[in-house]
Design a protein around this motif. Structure first.
Motif, short mmCIF file in Angstrom:
data_model
loop_
_atom_site.label_atom_id
_atom_site.label_comp_id
_atom_site.label_asym_id
_atom_site.label_seq_id
_atom_site.Cartn_x
_atom_site.Cartn_y
_atom_site.Cartn_z
N UNK A 131 0.83 -1.20 0.00
CA UNK A 131 0.00 0.00 0.00
C UNK A 131 0.87 1.25 0.00
N UNK A 132 0.51 2.18 -0.84
CA UNK A 132 1.24 3.44 -0.95
C UNK A 132 1.25 4.19 0.39
N UNK A 133 0.14 4.19 1.09
CA UNK A 133 0.07 4.89 2.39
C UNK A 133 1.02 4.24 3.41
N UNK A 134 1.18 2.91 3.34
CA UNK A 134 2.10 2.20 4.24
C UNK A 134 3.53 2.63 3.96
N UNK A 135 3.90 2.71 2.70
CA UNK A 135 5.25 3.12 2.33
C UNK A 135 5.52 4.55 2.80
N UNK A 136 4.55 5.43 2.59
CA UNK A 136 4.72 6.82 3.02
C UNK A 136 4.91 6.91 4.53
N UNK A 137 4.16 6.10 5.28
CA UNK A 137 4.31 6.10 6.74
C UNK A 137 5.67 5.55 7.16
N UNK A 138 6.09 4.45 6.54
CA UNK A 138 7.36 3.83 6.90
C UNK A 138 8.54 4.73 6.56
N UNK A 139 8.51 5.33 5.40
CA UNK A 139 9.64 6.15 4.97
C UNK A 139 9.55 7.58 5.49
N UNK A 140 8.38 7.96 5.97
CA UNK A 140 8.20 9.30 6.51
C UNK A 140 8.54 9.39 7.99
N UNK A 141 8.92 8.27 8.58
CA UNK A 141 9.34 8.29 9.97
C UNK A 141 8.23 8.07 10.98
N UNK A 142 7.02 7.80 10.52
CA UNK A 142 5.94 7.48 11.45
C UNK A 142 5.67 6.00 11.40
#
Length: 77
Positions: free
Chosen positions: A46-57
């Motif tokens: 999921x794109x939202x999962x990647x954004x959360x993982x790489x965004x530091x959250x």
């Protein structure tokens, strides 16, 4: 055109550094990333999962996201 909720094949290659789907899945497992395997055998993330993982959250756990609010139904409130 709107973005898919899942990473594209190119984005998954960019994330993992692998083109082979077995290597991509192996990378995701080693990093403890959440993903699914499609009927065609491809890993999807999921794109939202990647954004959360790489965004530091840290992505919310299933239990935390769907925790009932019992205070909302207690009498006297």
């Amino acid at each position: 055109m709107s973005q898919s909720i899942f990473l594209t094949r190119d984005e998954l290659y960019e994330l993992t550094g692998y083109k082979l789907i077995s290597k991509q899945a192996g990378w995701l497992r080693r990093k403890n990333w959440r993903f699914e395997i499609t009927a065609s055998g491809r890993p999807i993330v999921a794109r939202s999962y990647v954004e959360a993982m790489l965004g530091g959250t840290k992505p919310a756990k299933e239990e935390e996201r769907f925790k009932p609010n019992y205070d909302a139904i207690r009498p006297g409130r």
